[in-house]
Design a protein around this motif. Structure first.
Motif, PDB file in Angstrom:
ATOM      1  N   ALA A 147     -19.349  57.863  -8.289  1.00  0.00           N
ATOM      2  CA  ALA A 147     -19.490  58.293  -9.686  1.00  0.00           C
ATOM      3  C   ALA A 147     -18.165  58.170 -10.424  1.00  0.00           C
ATOM      4  O   ALA A 147     -18.128  57.748 -11.600  1.00  0.00           O
ATOM      5  CB  ALA A 147     -19.996  59.739  -9.725  1.00  0.00           C
ATOM      6  N   LEU A 148     -17.074  58.508  -9.747  1.00  0.00           N
ATOM      7  CA  LEU A 148     -15.753  58.375 -10.380  1.00  0.00           C
ATOM      8  C   LEU A 148     -15.446  56.916 -10.671  1.00  0.00           C
ATOM      9  O   LEU A 148     -14.892  56.585 -11.738  1.00  0.00           O
ATOM     10  CB  LEU A 148     -14.684  58.968  -9.467  1.00  0.00           C
ATOM     11  N   GLU A 149     -15.782  56.031  -9.741  1.00  0.00           N
ATOM     12  CA  GLU A 149     -15.543  54.602  -9.962  1.00  0.00           C
ATOM     13  C   GLU A 149     -16.340  54.100 -11.171  1.00  0.00           C
ATOM     14  O   GLU A 149     -15.832  53.308 -11.978  1.00  0.00           O
ATOM     15  CB  GLU A 149     -15.920  53.818  -8.699  1.00  0.00           C
ATOM     16  N   ARG A 150     -17.567  54.556 -11.308  1.00  0.00           N
ATOM     17  CA  ARG A 150     -18.382  54.121 -12.461  1.00  0.00           C
ATOM     18  C   ARG A 150     -17.824  54.676 -13.773  1.00  0.00           C
ATOM     19  O   ARG A 150     -17.782  53.987 -14.805  1.00  0.00           O
ATOM     20  CB  ARG A 150     -19.827  54.562 -12.264  1.00  0.00           C
ATOM     21  N   ALA A 151     -17.361  55.941 -13.727  1.00  0.00           N
ATOM     22  CA  ALA A 151     -16.784  56.534 -14.935  1.00  0.00           C
ATOM     23  C   ALA A 151     -15.510  55.803 -15.337  1.00  0.00           C
ATOM     24  O   ALA A 151     -15.275  55.508 -16.527  1.00  0.00           O
ATOM     25  CB  ALA A 151     -16.496  58.008 -14.696  1.00  0.00           C
ATOM     26  N   ILE A 152     -14.684  55.514 -14.321  1.00  0.00           N
ATOM     27  CA  ILE A 152     -13.446  54.774 -14.611  1.00  0.00           C
ATOM     28  C   ILE A 152     -13.775  53.396 -15.172  1.00  0.00           C
ATOM     29  O   ILE A 152     -13.127  52.918 -16.126  1.00  0.00           O
ATOM     30  CB  ILE A 152     -12.603  54.655 -13.321  1.00  0.00           C
ATOM     31  N   SER A 153     -14.787  52.735 -14.605  1.00  0.00           N
ATOM     32  CA  SER A 153     -15.178  51.404 -15.068  1.00  0.00           C
ATOM     33  C   SER A 153     -15.630  51.436 -16.522  1.00  0.00           C
ATOM     34  O   SER A 153     -15.240  50.573 -17.336  1.00  0.00           O
ATOM     35  CB  SER A 153     -16.295  50.851 -14.178  1.00  0.00           C
ATOM     36  N   VAL A 154     -16.446  52.443 -16.883  1.00  0.00           N
ATOM     37  CA  VAL A 154     -16.941  52.551 -18.269  1.00  0.00           C
ATOM     38  C   VAL A 154     -15.793  52.796 -19.231  1.00  0.00           C
ATOM     39  O   VAL A 154     -15.690  52.171 -20.304  1.00  0.00           O
ATOM     40  CB  VAL A 154     -17.990  53.676 -18.371  1.00  0.00           C
ATOM     41  N   LEU A 155     -14.876  53.708 -18.856  1.00  0.00           N
ATOM     42  CA  LEU A 155     -13.765  54.041 -19.745  1.00  0.00           C
ATOM     43  C   LEU A 155     -12.772  52.893 -19.876  1.00  0.00           C
ATOM     44  O   LEU A 155     -12.165  52.686 -20.939  1.00  0.00           O
ATOM     45  CB  LEU A 155     -13.060  55.287 -19.234  1.00  0.00           C
ATOM     46  N   GLN A 156     -12.603  52.111 -18.792  1.00  0.00           N
ATOM     47  CA  GLN A 156     -11.653  51.003 -18.854  1.00  0.00           C
ATOM     48  C   GLN A 156     -12.170  49.831 -19.675  1.00  0.00           C
ATOM     49  O   GLN A 156     -11.386  49.005 -20.131  1.00  0.00           O
ATOM     50  CB  GLN A 156     -11.326  50.540 -17.428  1.00  0.00           C
ATOM     51  N   LYS A 157     -13.479  49.736 -19.849  1.00  0.00           N
ATOM     52  CA  LYS A 157     -14.031  48.663 -20.678  1.00  0.00           C
ATOM     53  C   LYS A 157     -13.735  48.878 -22.156  1.00  0.00           C
ATOM     54  O   LYS A 157     -13.854  47.960 -22.971  1.00  0.00           O
ATOM     55  CB  LYS A 157     -15.544  48.572 -20.478  1.00  0.00           C
ATOM     56  N   GLN A 158     -13.404  50.141 -22.505  1.00  0.00           N
ATOM     57  CA  GLN A 158     -13.088  50.521 -23.881  1.00  0.00           C
ATOM     58  C   GLN A 158     -14.240  50.260 -24.840  1.00  0.00           C
ATOM     59  O   GLN A 158     -14.059  50.165 -26.052  1.00  0.00           O
ATOM     60  CB  GLN A 158     -11.836  49.772 -24.361  1.00  0.00           C
ATOM     61  N   SER A 159     -15.441  50.131 -24.270  1.00  0.00           N
ATOM     62  CA  SER A 159     -16.619  50.014 -25.137  1.00  0.00           C
ATOM     63  C   SER A 159     -17.126  51.387 -25.509  1.00  0.00           C
ATOM     64  O   SER A 159     -17.879  51.546 -26.474  1.00  0.00           O
ATOM     65  CB  SER A 159     -17.713  49.232 -24.417  1.00  0.00           C
ATOM     66  N   TYR A 160     -16.717  52.373 -24.704  1.00  0.00           N
ATOM     67  CA  TYR A 160     -17.071  53.761 -24.949  1.00  0.00           C
ATOM     68  C   TYR A 160     -18.561  53.922 -25.177  1.00  0.00           C
ATOM     69  O   TYR A 160     -19.010  54.424 -26.203  1.00  0.00           O
ATOM     70  CB  TYR A 160     -16.277  54.337 -26.126  1.00  0.00           C
ATOM     71  N   ASP A 161     -19.312  53.440 -24.193  1.00  0.00           N
ATOM     72  CA  ASP A 161     -20.769  53.567 -24.237  1.00  0.00           C
ATOM     73  C   ASP A 161     -21.109  55.056 -24.106  1.00  0.00           C
ATOM     74  O   ASP A 161     -21.029  55.643 -23.031  1.00  0.00           O
ATOM     75  CB  ASP A 161     -21.393  52.760 -23.087  1.00  0.00           C
ATOM     76  N   ARG A 162     -21.492  55.661 -25.262  1.00  0.00           N
ATOM     77  CA  ARG A 162     -21.734  57.099 -25.274  1.00  0.00           C
ATOM     78  C   ARG A 162     -22.862  57.486 -24.319  1.00  0.00           C
ATOM     79  O   ARG A 162     -22.790  58.512 -23.645  1.00  0.00           O
ATOM     80  CB  ARG A 162     -22.065  57.556 -26.698  1.00  0.00           C
ATOM     81  N   THR A 163     -23.890  56.677 -24.269  1.00  0.00           N
ATOM     82  CA  THR A 163     -25.037  56.999 -23.410  1.00  0.00           C
ATOM     83  C   THR A 163     -24.615  57.015 -21.936  1.00  0.00           C
ATOM     84  O   THR A 163     -24.947  57.926 -21.176  1.00  0.00           O
ATOM     85  CB  THR A 163     -26.166  55.974 -23.608  1.00  0.00           C
ATOM     86  N   ALA A 164     -23.850  55.990 -21.560  1.00  0.00           N
ATOM     87  CA  ALA A 164     -23.385  55.918 -20.173  1.00  0.00           C
ATOM     88  C   ALA A 164     -22.457  57.076 -19.849  1.00  0.00           C
ATOM     89  O   ALA A 164     -22.546  57.688 -18.767  1.00  0.00           O
ATOM     90  CB  ALA A 164     -22.680  54.595 -19.926  1.00  0.00           C
ATOM     91  N   LEU A 165     -21.553  57.400 -20.808  1.00  0.00           N
ATOM     92  CA  LEU A 165     -20.627  58.508 -20.565  1.00  0.00           C
ATOM     93  C   LEU A 165     -21.363  59.841 -20.498  1.00  0.00           C
ATOM     94  O   LEU A 165     -21.022  60.713 -19.698  1.00  0.00           O
ATOM     95  CB  LEU A 165     -19.572  58.549 -21.672  1.00  0.00           C
ATOM     96  N   LEU A 166     -22.370  59.992 -21.343  1.00  0.00           N
ATOM     97  CA  LEU A 166     -23.151  61.231 -21.331  1.00  0.00           C
ATOM     98  C   LEU A 166     -23.894  61.402 -20.012  1.00  0.00           C
ATOM     99  O   LEU A 166     -23.945  62.501 -19.443  1.00  0.00           O
ATOM    100  CB  LEU A 166     -24.146  61.220 -22.501  1.00  0.00           C
ATOM    101  N   GLN A 167     -24.437  60.310 -19.523  1.00  0.00           N
ATOM    102  CA  GLN A 167     -25.131  60.366 -18.224  1.00  0.00           C
ATOM    103  C   GLN A 167     -24.164  60.736 -17.099  1.00  0.00           C
ATOM    104  O   GLN A 167     -24.489  61.515 -16.211  1.00  0.00           O
ATOM    105  CB  GLN A 167     -25.794  59.018 -17.922  1.00  0.00           C
ATOM    106  N   LEU A 168     -22.952  60.163 -17.154  1.00  0.00           N
ATOM    107  CA  LEU A 168     -21.947  60.489 -16.139  1.00  0.00           C
ATOM    108  C   LEU A 168     -21.525  61.955 -16.215  1.00  0.00           C
ATOM    109  O   LEU A 168     -21.327  62.614 -15.194  1.00  0.00           O
ATOM    110  CB  LEU A 168     -20.717  59.595 -16.311  1.00  0.00           C
ATOM    111  N   SER A 169     -21.380  62.485 -17.431  1.00  0.00           N
ATOM    112  CA  SER A 169     -20.956  63.878 -17.586  1.00  0.00           C
ATOM    113  C   SER A 169     -21.999  64.856 -17.074  1.00  0.00           C
ATOM    114  O   SER A 169     -21.687  66.000 -16.761  1.00  0.00           O
ATOM    115  CB  SER A 169     -20.651  64.175 -19.060  1.00  0.00           C
TER     116      SER A 169
END
Length: 245
Positions: A147-169
Motif C-alpha cells: 500500500a505504501l508503494e502504491r501511495a508513493i507511486s501515485v504521489l510521485q506521478k504528480q497527477s494527484y488522482d484524488r480518487t486514488a489517494l482517497l482510496q489509499l487513505s
C-alpha cells in the motif's frame, strides 16, 4: 576229654602203651607224622593269617589314607562351595539392590517422558499459535508495504488522482500514520477546490502546482521512511521465525 584235639588223644594213647614192641614203634611213628602235619597245618594257617592280617592292614591303611584324602578334598570343596554361596548371595543382594535402583530410575524416566510429552504438546500448540501470528503479521507487513508503494507511486506521478489517494487513505492495509498524511493531503486538495468553486471566476487563481508538489514531496519522503521501517521489521520478523524452527 571234650574239646581236646584228636592229636593229643592219640599222643596220650601212644604214651600209655608198653614201652616195647613193634606196635609201639609204629604207633609212635604214626603219631609223630600226625603231629607234624598238624604243626605244619597250624604253621600254614598262622602264615596265612599273618599274610591276611598284613593285607588287611595294608588295605585298611590305604582305605584310611583314601578317607583322609577324601575328607580333605571334601572339606576343601565345602569351603569353596561355601565361599561361592556367600559370593552368590552377595551378588544376589547387589542385583536386588540394582533392580530397586533401576526400577526407581525407570519410574523417574517415565515421569520425565510424560513431562516431556506434555511440554512438547504445549510447545507444539504454542508453536502453531506463534506460526499463525507470524503469518498474519507477515501478511500485514507485506500488504502495508504494498500500500505504501502504491501511495508513493501515485504521489510521485504528480497527477494527484484524488480518487486514488482517497482510496489509499481509507485502506486498512496502510499504516495509520500514512493514512493521516494522505488524508490531510486529500483534505487540502478538497479545500482548494471548494475555494475555487465559491470564488469569482474572474478572480479565481488555480492552486499553485509547486504547493502541491512541496506537500506531496514531504509526504513521499515520510512514506518512504515508513516503507523502509516496515521492510526492516518484516525482514527481522522472518529471521526470528526461521531461527525458531
Amino acid at each position: 576229654m571234650g574239646s581236646c584235639p584228636r592229636f593229643l588223644v592219640a599222643f596220650a594213647l601212644v604214651a600209655a602203651l608198653p614201652a616195647h614192641g613193634a606196635l609201639r614203634v609204629e604207633v609212635a611213628t604214626t603219631s609223630v607224622n600226625a603231629v607234624q602235619k598238624v604243626v605244619q597245618m597250624l604253621t600254614d594257617m598262622s602264615s596265612k593269617a599273618m599274610e591276611e592280617k598284613k593285607a588287611e592292614q595294608i588295605s585298611f591303611a590305604q582305605f584310611e589314607e583314601f578317607c583322609g584324602n577324601q575328607q580333605a578334598s571334601l572339606q576343601k570343596q565345602i569351603e569353596e562351595e561355601t565361599l561361592e554361596i556367600e559370593s552368590k548371595s552377595a551378588e544376589s543382594e547387589k542385583l536386588a539392590s540394582d533392580v530397586t535402583e533401576l526400577g526407581q530410575a525407570i519410574a523417574g524416566l517415565q515421569a520425565d517422558v510424560e513431562s516431556f510429552s506434555s511440554d512438547k504438546k504445549a510447545q507444539a500448540e504454542q508453536r502453531a499459535k506463534d506460526r499463525k501470528e507470524f503469518l498474519a503479521e507477515q501478511q500485514d507487513y507485506a500488504e502495508s508495504i504494498d500500500a505504501l508503494e502504491r501511495a508513493i507511486s501515485v504521489l510521485q506521478k504528480q497527477s494527484y488522482d484524488r480518487t486514488a489517494l482517497l482510496q489509499l487513505s481509507e485502506s486498512s492495509q496502510l499504516p495509520a500514520q500514512a493514512k493521516e498524511m494522505i488524508g490531510a493531503f486529500v483534505g487540502m486538495m478538497s479545500d482548494d477546490d471548494a475555494s475555487a468553486d465559491g470564488a469569482d471566476p474572474l478572480s479565481y487563481n488555480a492552486p499553485e502546482a509547486n504547493a502541491y508538489e512541496f506537500q506531496s514531496t514531504n509526504i513521499v519522503d515520510m512514506l518512504k521512511g515508513l516503507k523502509s521501517d516496515f521492510v526492516a521489521k518484516k525482514a527481522q520478523l522472518e529471521k526470528e521465525e526461521m531461527n525458531s524452527q
